[in-house]
Design a protein around this motif. Structure first.
Motif, PDB file in Angstrom:
ATOM      1  N   ALA A   1      44.375  38.412   7.221  1.00  0.00           N
ATOM      2  CA  ALA A   1      43.752  37.122   7.537  1.00  0.00           C
ATOM      3  C   ALA A   1      42.700  36.802   6.489  1.00  0.00           C
ATOM      4  N   PRO A   2      42.358  35.527   6.358  1.00  0.00           N
ATOM      5  CA  PRO A   2      41.256  35.193   5.459  1.00  0.00           C
ATOM      6  C   PRO A   2      39.988  35.910   5.922  1.00  0.00           C
ATOM      7  N   ALA A   3      39.177  36.380   4.987  1.00  0.00           N
ATOM      8  CA  ALA A   3      37.954  37.101   5.339  1.00  0.00           C
ATOM      9  C   ALA A   3      37.036  36.182   6.122  1.00  0.00           C
ATOM     10  N   THR A   4      36.323  36.781   7.082  1.00  0.00           N
ATOM     11  CA  THR A   4      35.450  35.953   7.906  1.00  0.00           C
ATOM     12  C   THR A   4      34.147  35.598   7.185  1.00  0.00           C
ATOM     13  N   ARG A   5      33.780  36.403   6.188  1.00  0.00           N
ATOM     14  CA  ARG A   5      32.560  36.108   5.426  1.00  0.00           C
ATOM     15  C   ARG A   5      32.803  36.397   3.952  1.00  0.00           C
ATOM     16  N   PRO A   6      32.145  35.638   3.078  1.00  0.00           N
ATOM     17  CA  PRO A   6      32.396  35.820   1.636  1.00  0.00           C
ATOM     18  C   PRO A   6      32.125  37.258   1.172  1.00  0.00           C
ATOM     19  N   GLU A   7      31.127  37.930   1.800  1.00  0.00           N
ATOM     20  CA  GLU A   7      30.828  39.283   1.319  1.00  0.00           C
ATOM     21  C   GLU A   7      31.936  40.284   1.646  1.00  0.00           C
ATOM     22  N   PHE A   8      32.865  39.892   2.513  1.00  0.00           N
ATOM     23  CA  PHE A   8      34.003  40.768   2.801  1.00  0.00           C
ATOM     24  C   PHE A   8      35.159  40.540   1.826  1.00  0.00           C
ATOM     25  N   GLY A   9      34.964  39.666   0.865  1.00  0.00           N
ATOM     26  CA  GLY A   9      36.032  39.398  -0.098  1.00  0.00           C
ATOM     27  C   GLY A   9      36.853  38.208   0.330  1.00  0.00           C
ATOM     28  N   ASP A  10      38.139  38.213  -0.035  1.00  0.00           N
ATOM     29  CA  ASP A  10      38.995  37.070   0.263  1.00  0.00           C
ATOM     30  C   ASP A  10      39.833  37.252   1.519  1.00  0.00           C
ATOM     31  N   PHE A  11      40.320  38.478   1.716  1.00  0.00           N
ATOM     32  CA  PHE A  11      41.188  38.717   2.872  1.00  0.00           C
ATOM     33  C   PHE A  11      40.772  39.981   3.595  1.00  0.00           C
ATOM     34  N   GLN A  12      41.213  40.062   4.837  1.00  0.00           N
ATOM     35  CA  GLN A  12      40.852  41.185   5.667  1.00  0.00           C
ATOM     36  C   GLN A  12      42.064  41.601   6.498  1.00  0.00           C
ATOM     37  N   ALA A  13      42.278  42.926   6.620  1.00  0.00           N
ATOM     38  CA  ALA A  13      43.347  43.407   7.497  1.00  0.00           C
ATOM     39  C   ALA A  13      42.714  44.301   8.552  1.00  0.00           C
TER      40      ALA A  13
ATOM     41  N   ASN B   1      39.251  45.403   3.290  1.00  0.00           N
ATOM     42  CA  ASN B   1      38.830  44.158   2.635  1.00  0.00           C
ATOM     43  C   ASN B   1      39.445  44.040   1.252  1.00  0.00           C
ATOM     44  N   PHE B   2      39.889  42.829   0.945  1.00  0.00           N
ATOM     45  CA  PHE B   2      40.531  42.579  -0.352  1.00  0.00           C
ATOM     46  C   PHE B   2      39.771  41.499  -1.109  1.00  0.00           C
ATOM     47  N   THR B   3      39.467  41.768  -2.354  1.00  0.00           N
ATOM     48  CA  THR B   3      38.853  40.745  -3.194  1.00  0.00           C
ATOM     49  C   THR B   3      39.768  40.477  -4.382  1.00  0.00           C
TER      50      THR B   3
END
Ligand code: ARG
Length: 590
Positions: free
Chosen positions: A32-44, A87-89
């Motif tokens: 999913a898209p990251a919930t906050r910018p500091e988590f990068g772009d995507f989150q699983a 987290n993925f950036t």
């Protein structure tokens, strides 16, 4: 980001299959898209859910997935965080390539829908000889936006105006017409009824006072339903006059509709009743024919009926909607539209009506499996006092007046601003900017609210250059066009770089924002909430303004200039397309 997300999702699923192959392991491990910018772009976040199934701590699962992941070409090394998030950036050069690929593309990364659906959007739908009021304005603006967006996605959209052009009120109107302008019916005299609303009021007043007139009106209803030529002529005359007034509003709002009023369904009404009879749904209750609704009970705890034919044999609003939905869902062989999705944009007050219509359509077997029937409700328009919107004298606000006032105020603001800035302009310019800004402000104020809530109508707020308003967005767009004029290179050409170079944080956040456009469009397609697109465009304007205020663009160092110009260009294109989908016209200067 859609393409990137899909690519990453694919790799993630592959890695997961190695860590925990099915049947134990998951079929999907959603990204999913990251919930906050500091988590990068995507989150699983899938590891948490799997911990129980696999009997391993979530962080360990997440780490194992990361160890099996091959994503170096797209991302920085993925990070395991918290209880077991991954987290993925995305790498800057990958973002840059995406920006590059999207630049000057007409779809700006938004894929065509697969499969393309046949969609009916039923919206606007005012009533003949009555005022088109602010509720119809909301329906018109929201419905138009939804229709534009679905068409852009590649669906085949039919924009239907379910005009209230039939019913017993015509008896009274025709009777009144015969009194005040008898010769108009024979065609000897051309009458302009002018203000049809006033005409309606006079007819209604007589109807309420005069028993003789009431009798006559009822006679006219019978004649009209029997299709007597003179009655039909009178009816046609009334419809034509109303239509002209409605069309003026649609032209001004730049809204296209196919008129298919209630009268269109007249010949289908007996078939509806017959169909329901055959399906075993029809019950005669106190002389009226109705369908008892499942799961809907009245205050007394008794099941509620939907009346489809009154005791006197007459049909009603619901019957017409049943005929309409049946015709819309039927395939072309059955003379229908073959719709896969039907969306009705009306005030929330009609929710029960549509729930009933949908239920009966399902139970009658008219709705093919997989088709989507949606009521798209919206809240009330209120004044700034939180009460129903009224004029100072307490009358209902006429749409025409409301639009005129928005434009007049936009004009006043513009003239004032130009005087302050000592700018001279031709009258044509002021005219055009005022009309565009005024209409845009009204539309945007409506669309930017979550439609399900009531909204407070305030000219001052909607016309402000500051905040989440159309003027603010249009101004960001105008700024970009200004850069284009000064740079002269925004339209491509020699300075088109082979590779963009994203480095400054402002460049990166603008690029990320721009690349999110596709995801937003797909969301709105699902939930039909235009306010999400508004919020995105407002955020984009803010991100762009920050970028432009903090970094030199035209005077940027040679290494950065092409990239910054490209970001400006894509910002302009994204704003232009996004505003277009909202039904808002842009300006090059204001
Ligand atoms: N004419 C109706 C009204 O003014 C709206 C019609 C909405 N569409 C429908 N299929 N019922 O409230």
């Amino acid at each position: 980001m859609l393409k990137l997300r899909n690519a990453l999702q694919h790799r993630l699923t592959e890695a997961m299959a190695q860590v925990a192959p099915p049947p134990d392991g998951p079929v999907a491990f959603p990204l999913a898209p990251a919930t906050r910018p500091e988590f990068g772009d995507f989150q699983a976040n899938g590891a948490m859910g799997l911990a129980k199934v696999l009997g391993r701590p979530p962080r360990q699962i997440a780490q194992a997935v990361v160890d099996h992941l091959q994503v170096d070409d797209l991302c920085h090394p993925p990070q395991v965080a918290g209880p077991g998030f991954i987290n993925f950036t995305v790498r800057p050069e990958v973002l840059a390539a995406e920006v590059q690929a999207r630049l000057d593309q007409p779809r700006l990364g938004v894929p065509m829908a697969q499969p393309r659906q046949r969609v009916v959007v039923d919206f606007s739908s005012p009533n003949i000889a009555k005022e088109m009021h602010v509720g119809h304005l909301r329906s018109t603006i929201i419905g138009d936006c939804i229709a534009r967006l679905l068409s852009f996605r590649g669906h085949r959209v039919l924009r239907l105006n379910h005009l209230g052009d039939w019913g017993t009120q015509f008896g009274m109107l025709i009777a009144h017409l015969k009194h005040v302008a008898p010769r108009s019916l024979s065609g000897e005299e051309h009458v302009d009824l002018g203000d049809l609303v006033a005409f309606y009021r006079q007819a209604k007043a007589r109807f309420d006072e005069d028993e003789g007139f009431r009798e006559q009106s009822r006679g006219e209803v019978v004649k009209l339903q029997a299709g007597e030529p003179e009655s039909l002529r009178a009816w046609g005359l009334l419809c034509r006059q109303s239509r002209r007034a409605f069309q003026a509003v649609y032209d001004r709002l730049d809204v296209q509709l196919v008129e298919r009023g209630e009268s269109f369904y007249n010949r289908l009404l007996p078939t509806v009743v017959a169909d329901l009879e055959q399906a075993g749904l029809l019950v005669v209750d106190d002389g009226a024919r109705c369908v008892f609704l499942e799961g809907v009970r009245g205050k007394d705890g008794q099941p509620l009926p939907l009346i489809v034919q009154k005791r006197d044999g007459g049909y009603n609003y619901a019957t017409t909607d049943l005929a309409a939905i049946r015709q819309r869902l039927a395939g072309p062989d059955g003379g229908g539209e073959g719709a896969d999705r039907v969306a009705y944009v009306t005030d929330a007050g009609q929710a029960n009506h549509f729930a009933a219509v949908f239920q009966v359509a399902q139970r009658a077997g008219w709705a093919p499996t997989g088709c989507q029937l949606q009521h798209v409700p919206f809240g009330l328009v209120q004044g700034t006092d939180g009460k129903k919107l009224k004029t100072r004298s307490g009358a209902t606000v006429r749409l025409r007046d409301l639009l005129d006032e928005a434009v007049a105020r936009a004009r006043r603001d513009l003239v004032e601003r130009m005087a302050q800035e000592q700018r001279q302009a031709e009258e044509g310019f002021v005219e055009q900017v005022a009309e565009t800004v005024g209409i845009a402000a009204v539309k945007y104020a409506d669309l930017s609210q979550n439609r399900t809530t009531n909204y407070q109508f305030s000219f001052d707020r909607m016309l402000s250059l500051q905040g989440d308003t159309a003027p603010y967005l249009l101004y960001a767009y105008v700024r970009i066009q200004g850069i284009a004029r000064q740079g002269g290179l925004l339209g491509g050409g020699e300075e088109q770089p082979a590779d963009l170079w994203l480095q400054a944080p402002q460049e990166l956040s603008l690029a990320r924002k721009l690349l999110n456009f596709d995801e937003v469009i797909l969301e709105v397609e699902q939930d039909l909430l235009p306010n999400r697109l508004c919020a995105y465009l407002f955020g984009l304007s803010q991100t762009f303004n920050r970028f432009y205020d903090q970094l030199p663009v035209l005077k940027a160092p040679p290494r950065s200039r092409p990239t910054r110009l490209a970001l400006c260009r894509l910002s302009g294109q994204t704003m232009g397309l996004g505003l277009g989908l909202l039904g808002i016209r842009t300006l090059d200067r204001m």
